[in-house]
Design a protein around this motif. Structure first.
Motif, PDB file in Angstrom:
ATOM      1  N   CYS A  60      49.078 -24.351  16.499  1.00  0.00           N
ATOM      2  CA  CYS A  60      49.817 -23.692  15.416  1.00  0.00           C
ATOM      3  C   CYS A  60      48.846 -22.815  14.634  1.00  0.00           C
ATOM      4  O   CYS A  60      47.783 -23.268  14.211  1.00  0.00           O
ATOM      5  CB  CYS A  60      50.434 -24.729  14.483  1.00  0.00           C
ATOM      6  SG  CYS A  60      51.229 -24.013  13.024  1.00  0.00           S
ATOM      7  N   GLY A 102      54.558 -18.983  11.075  1.00  0.00           N
ATOM      8  CA  GLY A 102      55.954 -19.194  10.694  1.00  0.00           C
ATOM      9  C   GLY A 102      56.915 -19.201  11.858  1.00  0.00           C
ATOM     10  O   GLY A 102      58.117 -19.378  11.657  1.00  0.00           O
ATOM     11  N   LEU A 150      57.208 -21.442  14.218  1.00  0.00           N
ATOM     12  CA  LEU A 150      57.634 -22.832  14.426  1.00  0.00           C
ATOM     13  C   LEU A 150      58.115 -23.087  15.855  1.00  0.00           C
ATOM     14  O   LEU A 150      58.956 -23.934  16.104  1.00  0.00           O
ATOM     15  CB  LEU A 150      58.720 -23.228  13.413  1.00  0.00           C
ATOM     16  CG  LEU A 150      58.330 -23.070  11.941  1.00  0.00           C
ATOM     17  CD1 LEU A 150      59.496 -23.431  11.039  1.00  0.00           C
ATOM     18  CD2 LEU A 150      57.105 -23.885  11.595  1.00  0.00           C
ATOM     19  N   CYS A 197      53.814 -27.202  15.603  1.00  0.00           N
ATOM     20  CA  CYS A 197      54.087 -26.464  14.362  1.00  0.00           C
ATOM     21  C   CYS A 197      54.748 -27.331  13.302  1.00  0.00           C
ATOM     22  O   CYS A 197      54.424 -27.219  12.120  1.00  0.00           O
ATOM     23  CB  CYS A 197      54.965 -25.245  14.633  1.00  0.00           C
ATOM     24  SG  CYS A 197      54.130 -23.915  15.528  1.00  0.00           S
ATOM     25  N   ASN A 254      52.560 -27.218  10.146  1.00  0.00           N
ATOM     26  CA  ASN A 254      53.151 -26.330   9.145  1.00  0.00           C
ATOM     27  C   ASN A 254      54.579 -26.804   8.855  1.00  0.00           C
ATOM     28  O   ASN A 254      55.541 -26.105   9.125  1.00  0.00           O
ATOM     29  CB  ASN A 254      53.148 -24.889   9.683  1.00  0.00           C
ATOM     30  CG  ASN A 254      53.619 -23.874   8.666  1.00  0.00           C
ATOM     31  OD1 ASN A 254      53.690 -24.153   7.478  1.00  0.00           O
ATOM     32  ND2 ASN A 254      53.962 -22.694   9.145  1.00  0.00           N
ATOM     33  N   ASP A 299      57.586 -24.727   7.373  1.00  0.00           N
ATOM     34  CA  ASP A 299      56.928 -23.434   7.159  1.00  0.00           C
ATOM     35  C   ASP A 299      56.302 -23.343   5.770  1.00  0.00           C
ATOM     36  O   ASP A 299      56.401 -22.335   5.075  1.00  0.00           O
ATOM     37  CB  ASP A 299      57.882 -22.272   7.405  1.00  0.00           C
ATOM     38  CG  ASP A 299      57.165 -20.927   7.468  1.00  0.00           C
ATOM     39  OD1 ASP A 299      55.949 -20.907   7.749  1.00  0.00           O
ATOM     40  OD2 ASP A 299      57.817 -19.896   7.221  1.00  0.00           O
ATOM     41  N   GLY A 348      54.269 -20.371   4.832  1.00  0.00           N
ATOM     42  CA  GLY A 348      54.988 -19.137   4.541  1.00  0.00           C
ATOM     43  C   GLY A 348      54.957 -18.785   3.063  1.00  0.00           C
ATOM     44  O   GLY A 348      55.119 -17.626   2.683  1.00  0.00           O
TER      45      GLY A 348
END
Length: 161
Positions: free
Chosen positions: A118, A122, A124, A129, A133, A136, A139
């Motif tokens: 990842c 963003g 995903l 991911c 993250n 997100d 982001g």
């Protein structure tokens, strides 16, 4: 290939081109941009001092790692006029962007090491991911691949460190 004599103090544009591997048109461009300089013969032919070979090699190596010509010109302007730069002169010049080169190396290493993981962009779409993250979260920092940029420890990064 015509070998340039090691005794030659000055080189024609053709000799400089052949020895440096840089097309004569690029050498003339470098000269117009103030990166290299030549003298002129009575017949108005360019003559370059032998140390121009090092400047051209420096320009090409710098370009290969993404340093813009304007930055290269600024650094070359620090070299002495009217004499061949010494080892100390070149050492002083190399200090100008040591920090920048180290940052570029770190960024390339992160790209190499994290590209299959990842990167915080963003998307995903990679199975990791959701852990690296979540929702997100990266982001919120704005656009870009945040895990490839200069590392800043955040909640989302902490999952994969």
């Amino acid at each position: 290939m015509t070998r340039v004599s090691w005794r030659a103090a000055q080189l024609t544009v053709g000799e400089l081109s052949e020895r440096s591997g840089v097309p004569a048109s690029a050498l003339r461009f470098y000269e117009r941009q103030g990166l290299i300089h030549s003298g002129r013969t009575a017949g108005n032919q360019r003559r370059y001092t032998r140390d121009t070979l090092r400047r051209v090699a420096f320009i090409r190596a710098s370009q290969r790692v993404g340093i813009p010509l304007a930055t290269i010109r600024d650094v070359l302007a620090l070299l002495p006029e009217g004499r061949t730069p010494t080892r100390a002169d070149w050492a002083r010049v190399s200090q100008c962007w040591r920090e920048d080169l180290n940052a570029r190396i770190e960024q390339l290493e992160r790209l190499r090491d994290r590209l299959a993981d990842c990167i915080g962009c963003g998307c995903l779409s990679i199975d990791i991911c959701a852990l690296a993250n979540p929702q997100d979260a990266l982001g919120e920092r704005g656009p870009g691949a945040h895990r490839l940029m200069k590392p800043e420890v955040s909640r989302a990064d902490a999952f994969t460190k």
